[in-house]
Design a protein around this motif. Structure first.
Motif, PDB file in Angstrom:
ATOM      1  N   TRP D  97       0.883  -1.184   0.000  1.00 29.40           N
ATOM      2  CA  TRP D  97       0.000   0.000   0.000  1.00 29.40           C
ATOM      3  C   TRP D  97       0.907   1.216   0.000  1.00 29.40           C
ATOM      4  CZ3 TRP D  97      -4.773  -1.030  -1.215  1.00 29.40           C
ATOM      5  CH2 TRP D  97      -5.313  -2.278  -0.888  1.00 29.40           C
ATOM      6  N   ILE D  98       1.363   1.569  -1.181  1.00 30.09           N
ATOM      7  CA  ILE D  98       2.412   2.593  -1.246  1.00 30.09           C
ATOM      8  C   ILE D  98       1.888   3.955  -0.828  1.00 30.09           C
ATOM      9  CG2 ILE D  98       2.009   3.145  -3.687  1.00 30.09           C
ATOM     10  CD1 ILE D  98       5.135   3.221  -3.904  1.00 30.09           C
ATOM     11  N   LYS D  99       0.578   4.185  -1.045  1.00 33.99           N
ATOM     12  CA  LYS D  99       0.036   5.491  -0.672  1.00 33.99           C
ATOM     13  C   LYS D  99       0.019   5.668   0.839  1.00 33.99           C
ATOM     14  CE  LYS D  99      -3.094   5.429  -4.389  1.00 33.99           C
ATOM     15  NZ  LYS D  99      -4.446   4.885  -4.417  1.00 33.99           N
ATOM     16  N   ASP D 100      -0.191   4.560   1.540  1.00 30.75           N
ATOM     17  CA  ASP D 100      -0.181   4.627   3.000  1.00 30.75           C
ATOM     18  C   ASP D 100       1.208   4.423   3.560  1.00 30.75           C
ATOM     19  OD1 ASP D 100      -2.849   4.658   2.471  1.00 30.75           O
ATOM     20  OD2 ASP D 100      -3.152   2.543   2.971  1.00 30.75           O
ATOM     21  N   LYS D 101       2.189   4.236   2.691  1.00 28.74           N
ATOM     22  CA  LYS D 101       3.562   3.921   3.100  1.00 28.74           C
ATOM     23  C   LYS D 101       3.596   2.687   3.994  1.00 28.74           C
ATOM     24  CE  LYS D 101       5.490   8.542   2.771  1.00 28.74           C
ATOM     25  NZ  LYS D 101       4.277   9.407   2.842  1.00 28.74           N
ATOM     26  N   GLU D 102       2.800   1.726   3.617  1.00 29.03           N
ATOM     27  CA  GLU D 102       2.729   0.521   4.444  1.00 29.03           C
ATOM     28  C   GLU D 102       2.780  -0.713   3.569  1.00 29.03           C
ATOM     29  OE1 GLU D 102       0.190   1.532   8.423  1.00 29.03           O
ATOM     30  OE2 GLU D 102      -0.878   1.173   6.566  1.00 29.03           O
ATOM     31  N   LEU D 103       3.226  -1.778   4.172  1.00 33.55           N
ATOM     32  CA  LEU D 103       3.114  -3.082   3.536  1.00 33.55           C
ATOM     33  C   LEU D 103       2.158  -3.906   4.370  1.00 33.55           C
ATOM     34  CD1 LEU D 103       6.842  -3.876   2.792  1.00 33.55           C
ATOM     35  CD2 LEU D 103       5.083  -3.532   1.088  1.00 33.55           C
ATOM     36  N   GLU D 104       1.385  -4.715   3.677  1.00 37.16           N
ATOM     37  CA  GLU D 104       0.457  -5.563   4.402  1.00 37.16           C
ATOM     38  C   GLU D 104       0.888  -7.003   4.193  1.00 37.16           C
ATOM     39  OE1 GLU D 104      -3.873  -4.653   4.188  1.00 37.16           O
ATOM     40  OE2 GLU D 104      -3.942  -6.625   3.320  1.00 37.16           O
ATOM     41  N   VAL D 105       0.937  -7.740   5.263  1.00 36.22           N
ATOM     42  CA  VAL D 105       1.221  -9.168   5.143  1.00 36.22           C
ATOM     43  C   VAL D 105      -0.079  -9.915   5.397  1.00 36.22           C
ATOM     44  CG1 VAL D 105       2.663 -11.064   5.909  1.00 36.22           C
ATOM     45  CG2 VAL D 105       3.525  -8.747   6.001  1.00 36.22           C
ATOM     46  N   ILE D 125       2.709  -3.236   8.246  1.00 42.65           N
ATOM     47  CA  ILE D 125       4.011  -2.838   8.767  1.00 42.65           C
ATOM     48  C   ILE D 125       4.489  -1.658   7.947  1.00 42.65           C
ATOM     49  CG2 ILE D 125       4.741  -5.021   9.763  1.00 42.65           C
ATOM     50  CD1 ILE D 125       6.055  -5.694   7.138  1.00 42.65           C
ATOM     51  N   PRO D 126       5.305  -0.789   8.549  1.00 41.57           N
ATOM     52  CA  PRO D 126       5.773   0.377   7.793  1.00 41.57           C
ATOM     53  C   PRO D 126       6.657  -0.054   6.633  1.00 41.57           C
ATOM     54  CG  PRO D 126       6.872   0.251   9.903  1.00 41.57           C
ATOM     55  CD  PRO D 126       5.781  -0.765   9.935  1.00 41.57           C
ATOM     56  N   ARG D 127       6.588   0.712   5.568  1.00 40.51           N
ATOM     57  CA  ARG D 127       7.270   0.326   4.347  1.00 40.51           C
ATOM     58  C   ARG D 127       8.784   0.436   4.494  1.00 40.51           C
ATOM     59  NH1 ARG D 127       7.912   1.901  -0.807  1.00 40.51           N
ATOM     60  NH2 ARG D 127       7.080   0.438  -2.341  1.00 40.51           N
ATOM     61  N   ASP D 128       9.256   1.400   5.262  1.00 43.14           N
ATOM     62  CA  ASP D 128      10.705   1.584   5.345  1.00 43.14           C
ATOM     63  C   ASP D 128      11.349   0.660   6.364  1.00 43.14           C
ATOM     64  OD1 ASP D 128       9.312   2.856   7.241  1.00 43.14           O
ATOM     65  OD2 ASP D 128      10.212   4.836   7.007  1.00 43.14           O
ATOM     66  N   GLU D 129      10.546   0.050   7.214  1.00 45.73           N
ATOM     67  CA  GLU D 129      11.115  -0.930   8.139  1.00 45.73           C
ATOM     68  C   GLU D 129      10.268  -2.187   8.116  1.00 45.73           C
ATOM     69  OE1 GLU D 129      12.612  -0.333  12.288  1.00 45.73           O
ATOM     70  OE2 GLU D 129      12.377   1.747  11.643  1.00 45.73           O
ATOM     71  N   PRO D 130      10.354  -2.943   7.051  1.00 45.52           N
ATOM     72  CA  PRO D 130       9.429  -4.065   6.892  1.00 45.52           C
ATOM     73  C   PRO D 130       9.846  -5.280   7.708  1.00 45.52           C
ATOM     74  CG  PRO D 130      10.823  -3.869   4.958  1.00 45.52           C
ATOM     75  CD  PRO D 130      11.301  -2.860   5.942  1.00 45.52           C
ATOM     76  N   ASN D 131       9.616  -5.231   8.995  1.00 48.62           N
ATOM     77  CA  ASN D 131       9.963  -6.372   9.846  1.00 48.62           C
ATOM     78  C   ASN D 131       8.704  -6.973  10.434  1.00 48.62           C
ATOM     79  OD1 ASN D 131      12.757  -5.911   9.528  1.00 48.62           O
ATOM     80  ND2 ASN D 131      12.613  -4.273  11.049  1.00 48.62           N
ATOM     81  N   ILE D 132       8.659  -8.272  10.458  1.00 45.14           N
ATOM     82  CA  ILE D 132       7.512  -8.950  11.047  1.00 45.14           C
ATOM     83  C   ILE D 132       7.999 -10.298  11.535  1.00 45.14           C
ATOM     84  CG2 ILE D 132       6.714 -10.032   8.899  1.00 45.14           C
ATOM     85  CD1 ILE D 132       3.845  -9.226   9.813  1.00 45.14           C
ATOM     86  N   PRO D 133       7.507 -10.784  12.648  1.00 46.75           N
ATOM     87  CA  PRO D 133       7.972 -12.100  13.108  1.00 46.75           C
ATOM     88  C   PRO D 133       7.504 -13.227  12.188  1.00 46.75           C
ATOM     89  CG  PRO D 133       6.561 -11.056  14.744  1.00 46.75           C
ATOM     90  CD  PRO D 133       6.620 -10.142  13.600  1.00 46.75           C
ATOM     91  N   THR D 134       8.287 -14.267  12.146  1.00 47.67           N
ATOM     92  CA  THR D 134       7.951 -15.387  11.284  1.00 47.67           C
ATOM     93  C   THR D 134       6.958 -16.314  11.977  1.00 47.67           C
ATOM     94  OG1 THR D 134       8.824 -17.329  10.197  1.00 47.67           O
ATOM     95  CG2 THR D 134       9.990 -16.606  12.128  1.00 47.67           C
ATOM     96  N   VAL D 135       6.095 -16.933  11.207  1.00 46.06           N
ATOM     97  CA  VAL D 135       5.202 -17.941  11.779  1.00 46.06           C
ATOM     98  C   VAL D 135       5.663 -19.345  11.394  1.00 46.06           C
ATOM     99  CG1 VAL D 135       3.214 -16.431  11.826  1.00 46.06           C
ATOM    100  CG2 VAL D 135       3.562 -17.897   9.872  1.00 46.06           C
ATOM    101  N   SER D 136       6.864 -19.435  10.813  1.00 43.23           N
ATOM    102  CA  SER D 136       7.311 -20.751  10.346  1.00 43.23           C
ATOM    103  C   SER D 136       7.595 -21.702  11.508  1.00 43.23           C
ATOM    104  CB  SER D 136       8.546 -20.609   9.470  1.00 43.23           C
ATOM    105  OG  SER D 136       9.578 -19.996  10.188  1.00 43.23           O
TER     106      SER D 136
END
Lengths: 372, 331, 146, 184
Positions: D97-105, D125-136
Motif C-alpha cells: 500500500w504505497i500510498k499509506d507507506k505501508e506493507l500488508e502481510v 508494517i511500515p514500508r521503510d522498516e518491513p519487519n515482522i515475526p515469522t510464523v514458520s
C-alpha cells in the motif's frame, strides 16, 4: 545450511538432482545431501522457470490476464481458467448461464482426467516402467482431441470467458465424451492389472514417503496428497463452486498416508471424474453459453477477494485485491504444488534415493506452477 | 601342418564369435526397439531400410563418428579401459558355448567354471567405469552394481552346482548331451534329479537377468534416479562398447540357460536336433527378457537384495540338498 | 511361514498377468500416426495464427480498422493501421501485422472483432530457425491466399 | 474446532493492538501504523487504511468468512490460536500500500477438517522498516511462503531459519511486487 552439515560429516556428499534430471519433470533442482544411498537432507531449489505471473496480473486488465492461467499448470489448464473466471465473475457479479456452467464442468473434468493420466504414466516412468506411460498417452490423446474440437487448443487452453465460454459445444462432443468414458472404463482394469497390482510397484510404493495428516496440515498440503493422508477434503465438496453441488460423486480418501495411497486417490478420482461427466452430460440444459450482459470493461468494487477451486493437484486459490480499476492491484496465485513440495524436505529425510524419487513423483509436480 | 590348421581354425572361430557377438548386439537393439514399440502400440524404427532393419548400422556409424569425450579430471587409463573390460570377457565366454554338437570353438572340460569366472569380470567394468568417471551418480551406480552382482552370483552358482551334480560334469557339451532325447529329459523337469525343476529354471532366469543388469534389475543405470548410471560420462564408442557388452551378456545368459535347463540343441521331441533348436530356444528366452523389461517397473536395491537373500538363496540351497537326495534315490 | 509362500505366489501371479497384458498389446495394431507421411485434419475450431477472413462477395477483407483486436490483445502482438481515404466512409486498412512469436492463441481478438474480420487459420506446420519468419503481414497473406 | 471460540480469541487479539494501547505495549516499530496517515489532497476521497479489528464478511462475495487485522507482533499468536483450532495455513503474501507507506502481510487460513471456514489474518508494517515475526515455527509450510514474500516485497521475517531468495535468483537486488519497482 546443508554445506555446513556436509563439512561436519566427511562421509556425506552432495548431489545436485536437476535442474536437468529425468525425474524432476522440468526444471526443479533438489540439493541432496547423501549418506551413501540415504538422503540426509533434500532442499528443493526453485525458480528456474519463474515468470512473475503475479506482476503480470497487476499490469494487465482483468480480461488480458486470462491467457496466463493456462500457463501456470499446463496439465490442468482449465481448472485454473475456471478459478480465475469464477473469481472475476464473483467480483463483478456476473451471472453465468447454466449451460455454460455445465460445459465448464465437463471440460474441466475431462482435463482433470487427462492430467491424472499423464501423471500416472510419468509416475510409473519414474519408477522405471516405460510402457504404461504410452498407454496413458494413448488414452489422453482422445481427451486432447475432444477438447481441441471445443477449445481449439490441446494444452494451454483459454476457453472460458467472463460470463460463459467462448463457444458452444456440439452434440458430437458430448457423445464423444461418453464414448471416451466407455473406453477408459474398459481400460482401467488393464491399468490396474498391469501396474497397480504389480508386486514390484506395490513394494516400491507401500509405506514409502509417509506424510501424516498433521504434516499435511502444517504445510498446507492439499489435493491427493491430503486425501492420501486420510483427510476428506475436496474444494468441490467442501465449498462447492460452479454446478458441482448438482452432481453425486465421492471423494476418494485413503488412510495409509504413503505413496500408494496417493496413487490410489488419483486412480479413483478418474473414476469419479467420469461419473461427474456422465451426470453433467445427462443433465446439460439448452440455452446460451454467454451471459447476456457482460461489461466491456470490468471494474470490480474495491476490496479483496478470494476464490479457491480444486485443481488436479490440489487447492488452487487466487487472492485478488481490486482498487476499482480495470486492473488488479494485487494478484496472488496460491498454487497447490508449491505447498505440497514444501513438505518434501522434511518428509524425505532418511529415505533411500529411489524412494525419495518415488515420493517426489507421488506428489505430482508441475514446475511452472510452483515457480509461477 | 597341424599348427597351421589350428591357426586357421582359430581365426575362423575368432571372426565368427566376434561377428556373432556384435551382430547379436546390434540386432538385439533392433529387436528391443521394435518390440518395445509394438508393445506400446507404436511402430518403432522404420525409416532406415525395410522395417528399419538397417537402423543398427546407422546407430553404429553414428556412435563411431562421434567424438570420444574424456571429461576433465577423470582417471584416464581406467576410464578408457573400462568399456573394454565390459566387452572382452563377453566375447571370451562365447568360446566355450556349444551351439550344436559340432559348432563349438573350444570344448573345455571346465567350461561352466570358465563362464562364471569371466562373467564375474563384467562387474569390474561397471565398477571401474563408474569410479573413473568422477561423477557421483556413476559412483552410486557402481556401488549398486557391485552389491547386486555379489548378491545374485551366489544363488546362480548354487543352482549351477545342482545342475552339475545332476549331470555329473562341468563340460557344457556333456551337460547338454545328458539331456538328449525329448523334453522330458531336460533339466528343468525333476526327472533327472533336479528336485524343484521348473522353479530352479525360473530362479536361474531371474539371476541371469539381475547379473546382466537388465530391467527390472537395472539399478545401475536407473535413468530416473541416476541418469545413466555408470556410463553417464561415456559417449561415442565408449558407450557403444558398454552397450554391446550388455547385449552380449544377455545372449550368453540366455545361451547358458538353454544349455543348463532346456536341452541345448536337442529338439523337444527327439527329432532334427541341431543349432536351430538352440537358437530358437535362446531367442525365445531373449524375447521374454525384452518383454519383461517393457512390462515392469524397476525394483529398489533393498527389495532386490531381499529377493536374493530371502527367496532365491533359501530356495536354491534347499534345492541343492533335495536334489542330492533325489539323485541318490534315482541312483 | 504360510504368508511367505502365498506372498511369493501372489507376486508371481501379478507378474505373469502383467506379462500377458504386454504380450497381448504386442499383437495389436499401432495407434500412432506416421507424421511426415500422414497427418491429421485439424478440427474446425483449431487455433492457428489469426488471419483475415476473405469475404466471398467483395473478394477482400471485412476489417474496419477499429483496432479493438489490437487493444484487447494480452500480448500486444497485433498492430492495425487504418487510413482515412477519400470517398470511403470508414477507415481503410493499410496494414495488419501479427507478431506470432508473442501470440498466446487466447482468441480475444476474434471475440472482440465486431465485423468478424479475423479467424483462426488451420496452419500448424510452422517451424523456423528465425523469429522474423513469424512476423506476418496479414494483408499480404490474404492476397496470396487465392 | 470451535468457530465461535476462534473468532472470539482473534477478536481479543485484534483489539489488543488498538491505538489506545500502543503506549502500554512495548513499541517495536517507531510509529504505530495507524498513526501517521494523512489524507492525500489530490484524490477526492482516498480510502482510509483499515484499522485493526475483526470483520465477519460475506463469504459469497469475498470468498472468506472472517477477516481480521492485527498488530504485526501478534501474528505468531494468531497463528498459534489458529493452529490450536486445527486450521491450515494456505498462503502468506503481501500487498504494497504505497500510498499509506505501508506493507500488508496477509495470511490465508482454511479449515480442511469438514466445515468450510476461511480466515484471513493481516498485519500492516511500515514500508521503510518491513519487519515482522515469522510464523514458520508454528506452521512449517510458512517457511516457503515467507521466503516468497521476501522475494517479492523484501519483507524481513524475523527469526526465519533461511530467509534467502526462493523464486528469484540469489544474486538479485530488487523486489518486483513493490509498487515503485520499475523493472530491471
Amino acid at each position: 545450511m546443508s554445506s555446513q552439515t556436509a563439512s561436519q560429516n566427511k562421509e556425506h556428499f552432495e548431489i545436485n538432482l536437476g535442474p536437468q534430471h529425468p525425474a524432476t519433470h522440468g526444471v526443479l533442482r533438489v540439493k541432496l545431501l547423501m549418506d551413501g544411498e540415504y538422503v540426509v537432507d533434500a532442499e528443493p531449489v526453485l525458480g528456474y522457470i519463474h515468470r512473475m505471473h503475479e506482476l503480470m496480473g497487476e499490469n494487465r486488465t482483468w480480461a488480458k490476464y486470462l491467457p496466463n492461467m493456462g500457463r501456470l499448470d499446463y496439465l490442468s489448464a482449465l481448472s485454473y481458467n475456471l478459478g480465475y473466471v469464477e473469481l472475476v465473475e464473483k467480483m463483478a457479479a456476473i451471472e453465468v448461464p447454466e449451460r455454460a456452467e455445465y460445459i465448464r464442468v465437463i471440460t474441466t473434468e475431462m482435463n482433470r482426467i487427462s492430467s491424472h493420466l499423464l501423471w500416472f504414466g510419468a509416475f510409473v516412468l519414474d519408477l522405471g516402467g516405460f510402457t504404461p506411460l504410452l498407454y496413458a498417452f494413448d488414452d489422453r490423446e482422445h481427451i486432447l482431441d475432444l477438447l481441441e474440437s471445443v477449445t481449439g487448443s490441446r494444452l494451454t487452453y483459454c476457453y472460458f470467458r467472463f460470463g460463459g465460454c467462448s463457444n458452444d459445444v456440439e452434440d458430437e462432443f458430448l457423445t464423444g465424451c461418453l464414448t471416451f468414458i466407455k473406453r477408459l472404463r474398459s481400460r482401467m482394469p488393464m491399468y490396474h492389472n498391469l501396474v497397480t497390482k504389480n508386486v514390484i510397484l506395490m513394494q516400491r510404493l507401500e509405506g514409502v514417503g509417509p506424510v501424516s495428516a498433521e504434516m499435511c496440515r502444517k504445510y498446507g498440503a492439499t489435493g491427493p496428497v491430503l486425501r492420501g493422508s486420510g483427510i476428506n477434503y475436496d474444494v468441490r465438496k467442501n465449498e462447492p463452486y460452479s454446478v458441482y453441488p448438482e452432481f453425486d460423486f465421492d471423494v476418494p480418501v485413503y488412510n495409509e498416508c504413503d505413496s500408494m495411497a496417493r496413487y490410489m486417490v488419483r486412480m479413483d478420482e478418474m473414476d469419479q471424474c467420469m461419473r461427474i461427466i456422465e451426470q453433467a452430460i445427462a443433465k446439460i440444459p439448452e440455452g446460451p453459453v454467454m451471459a447476456a450482459k457482460v461489461p466491456k470493461m470490468i471494474k470490480p468494487a474495491a476490496g479483496d477477494y478470494y476464490h479457491a477451486v480444486e485443481a488436479a493437484r490440489g487447492t488452487f486459490a487466487i487472492r485478488a485485491v481490486s482498487e476499482g480499476k480495470n486492473q488488479a492491484y494485487r494478484m496472488k496465485l496460491r498454487s497447490p504444488t508449491f505447498s505440497n513440495l514444501s513438505l518434501f524436505q522434511e518428509a524425505s529425510k532418511g529415505m533411500l534415493l529411489a524412494d525419495a524419487l518415488a515420493f517426489m513423483g507421488s506428489i505430482d509436480l508441475v514446475i511452472p506452477e510452483i515457480d509461477r | 601342418m597341424d599348427l597351421g590348421i589350428n591357426v586357421v581354425e582359430m581365426l575362423i572361430y575368432l571372426v565368427g564369435i566376434i561377428a556373432f557377438a556384435a551382430g547379436n548386439a546390434a540386432y538385439l537393439v533392433w529387436v528391443e526397439r521394435k518390440g518395445a514399440a509394438h508393445i506400446q502400440r507404436r511402430t518403432g524404427p522404420k525409416e532406415v531400410g525395410p522395417y528399419g532393419l538397417l537402423q543398427p548400422l546407422a546407430d553404429g556409424a553414428k556412435l563411431m563418428s562421434k567424438q570420444l569425450i574424456i571429461p576433465d579430471g577423470v582417471d584416464k587409463p581406467l576410464f578408457m579401459v573400462a568399456p573394454l573390460i565390459a566387452m572382452v570377457p563377453a566375447i571370451m565366454i562365447f568360446v566355450t558355448i556349444p551351439f550344436s554338437d559340432s559348432i563349438i570353438a573350444r570344448d573345455i572340460n571346465l567350461g561352466l567354471l570358465m563362464i562364471f569366472a569371466f562373467a564375474s569380470v563384467n562387474v569390474l567394468a561397471l565398477l571401474l567405469g563408474g569410479w573413473a568417471s568422477r561423477n557421483k551418480y556413476a559412483v552410486i551406480s557402481a556401488a549398486r552394481a557391485v552389491s547386486q552382482n555379489v548378491a545374485y552370483e551366489i544363488p546362480m552358482l548354487i543352482i549351477a552346482i545342482t545342475i552339475v551334480m545332476v549331470s555329473g560334469s562341468m563340460n557344457l557339451k556333456e551337460i547338454v548331451d545328458f539331456q538328449a532325447g525329448g523334453f522330458w529329459n531336460w533339466n528343468f523337469l525333476p526327472t533327472n534329479g533336479n528336485f524343484l525343476g521348473p522353479i530352479t529354471f525360473v530362479l536361474f532366469f531371474i539371476c541371469f537377468m539381475a547379473e546382466t543388469n537388465r530391467a527390472p534389475f537395472d539399478l545401475g543405470e536407473a535413468e530416473s534416479e541416476l541418469i545413466a548410471g555408470f556410463h553417464t560420462e561415456y559417449g561415442s564408442m565408449g558407450f557403444g562398447l558398454f552397450f554391446m557388452g550388455e547385449y552380449a551378456n544377455i545372449v550368453i545368459g540366455a545361451a547358458l540357460t538353454v544349455i543348463l535347463f532346456l536341452g541345448g540343441w536337442y529338439c523337444p521331441f527327439g527329432l532334427t536336433d541341431g543349432i536351430w533348436w538352440f537358437l530358437i530356444k535362446m531367442y525365445l528366452l531373449i524375447w521374454t527378457v525384452v518383454l519383461i523389461r517393457w512390462t515392469y517397473p524397476r525394483v529398489t536395491l533393498w527389495s532386490l537384495l531381499n529377493l536374493s537373500w530371502k527367496i532365491l538363496i533359501p530356495f536354491s540351497l534347499f534345492n541343492l540338498l533335495a536334489s542330492a537326495g533325489l539323485i541318490k534315490i534315482l541312483g | 511361514m504360510a504368508g511367505y509362500f502365498t506372498n511369493i505366489l501372489s507376486g508371481t501371479k501379478s507378474l505373469l498377468v502383467g506379462l500377458s497384458i504386454t504380450q497381448r498389446e504386442f499383437f495389436k495394431k499401432p495407434v500412432t500416426l506416421q507424421y511426415p507421411w500422414e497427418s491429421l485434419e485439424m478440427t474446425p475450431r483449431y487455433r492457428g495464427h489469426i488471419q483475415l477472413v476473405k469475404d466471398g462477395e467483395t473478394g477482400t477483407h471485412k476489417c474496419i480498422s477499429c483496432g479493438l483486436c489490437d487493444k484487447g490483445c494480452p500480448s500486444g502482438c497485433i498492430t492495425v493501421k487504418g487510413e482515412k481515404q477519400e470517398g470511403v466512409k470508414v477507415k481503410v486498412l493499410v496494414r495488419y501485422d501479427l507478431d506470432f512469436t508473442k501470440c498466446s492463441l487466447c482468441g480475444q481478438c476474434i471475440d472482440n472483432c465486431k465485423p468478424g474480420a479475423i479467424e483462426f487459420s488451420k496452419e500448424y506446420n510452422l517451424a523456423s530457425t528465425r523469429k522474423e519468419d513469424f512476423y506476418y503481414d496479414l494483408l499480404k497473406r490474404l492476397k496470396e491466399q487465392k | 474446532m470451535n468457530k465461535a471460540n476462534v473468532i472470539q480469541e482473534l477478536k481479543a487479539l485484534a483489539s489488543e493492538g488498538m491505538p489506545d494501547e500502543t503506549e502500554v505495549a512495548p513499541v517495536v516499530e517507531p510509529a504505530s501504523p495507524e498513526g501517521d496517515q494523512e489524507a492525500k489532497p489530490k484524490k477526492a476521497a482516498p480510502p482510509e487504511p483499515r484499522k485493526n479489528g475483526l470483520l465477519e464478511v460475506d463469504y459469497a462475495v469475498k470468498g472468506v468468512h472472517v477477516d481480521v487485522q492485527i498488530n504485526s507482533e501478534n501474528v505468531v499468536r494468531a497463528a498459534e490460536i489458529l493452529d490450536r483450532a486445527a486450521m491450515t495455513l494456505e498462503a502468506v503474501t503481501g500487498v504494497d500500500w504505497i500510498k499509506d507507506k505501508e506493507l500488508e502481510v496477509v495470511y490465508d487460513y482454511s479449515y480442511t477438517g469438514g466445515e468450510c471456514l476461511r480466515i484471513v489474518v493481516r498485519a500492516r508494517i511500515p514500508r521503510d522498516e518491513p519487519n515482522i515475526p515469522t510464523v514458520s515455527e508454528v506452521f512449517g509450510g510458512a517457511n516457503w511462503h515467507e521466503r516468497e514474500t521476501f522475494d517479492f516485497f523484501g519483507i524481513n521475517f524475523e527469526g526465519h531459519p533461511q530467509l534467502e531468495y526462493l523464486l528469484l535468483p540469489e544474486d538479485c537486488d530488487f523486489h518486483p511486487l513493490l509498487k515503485d519497482f520499475k523493472g530491471c
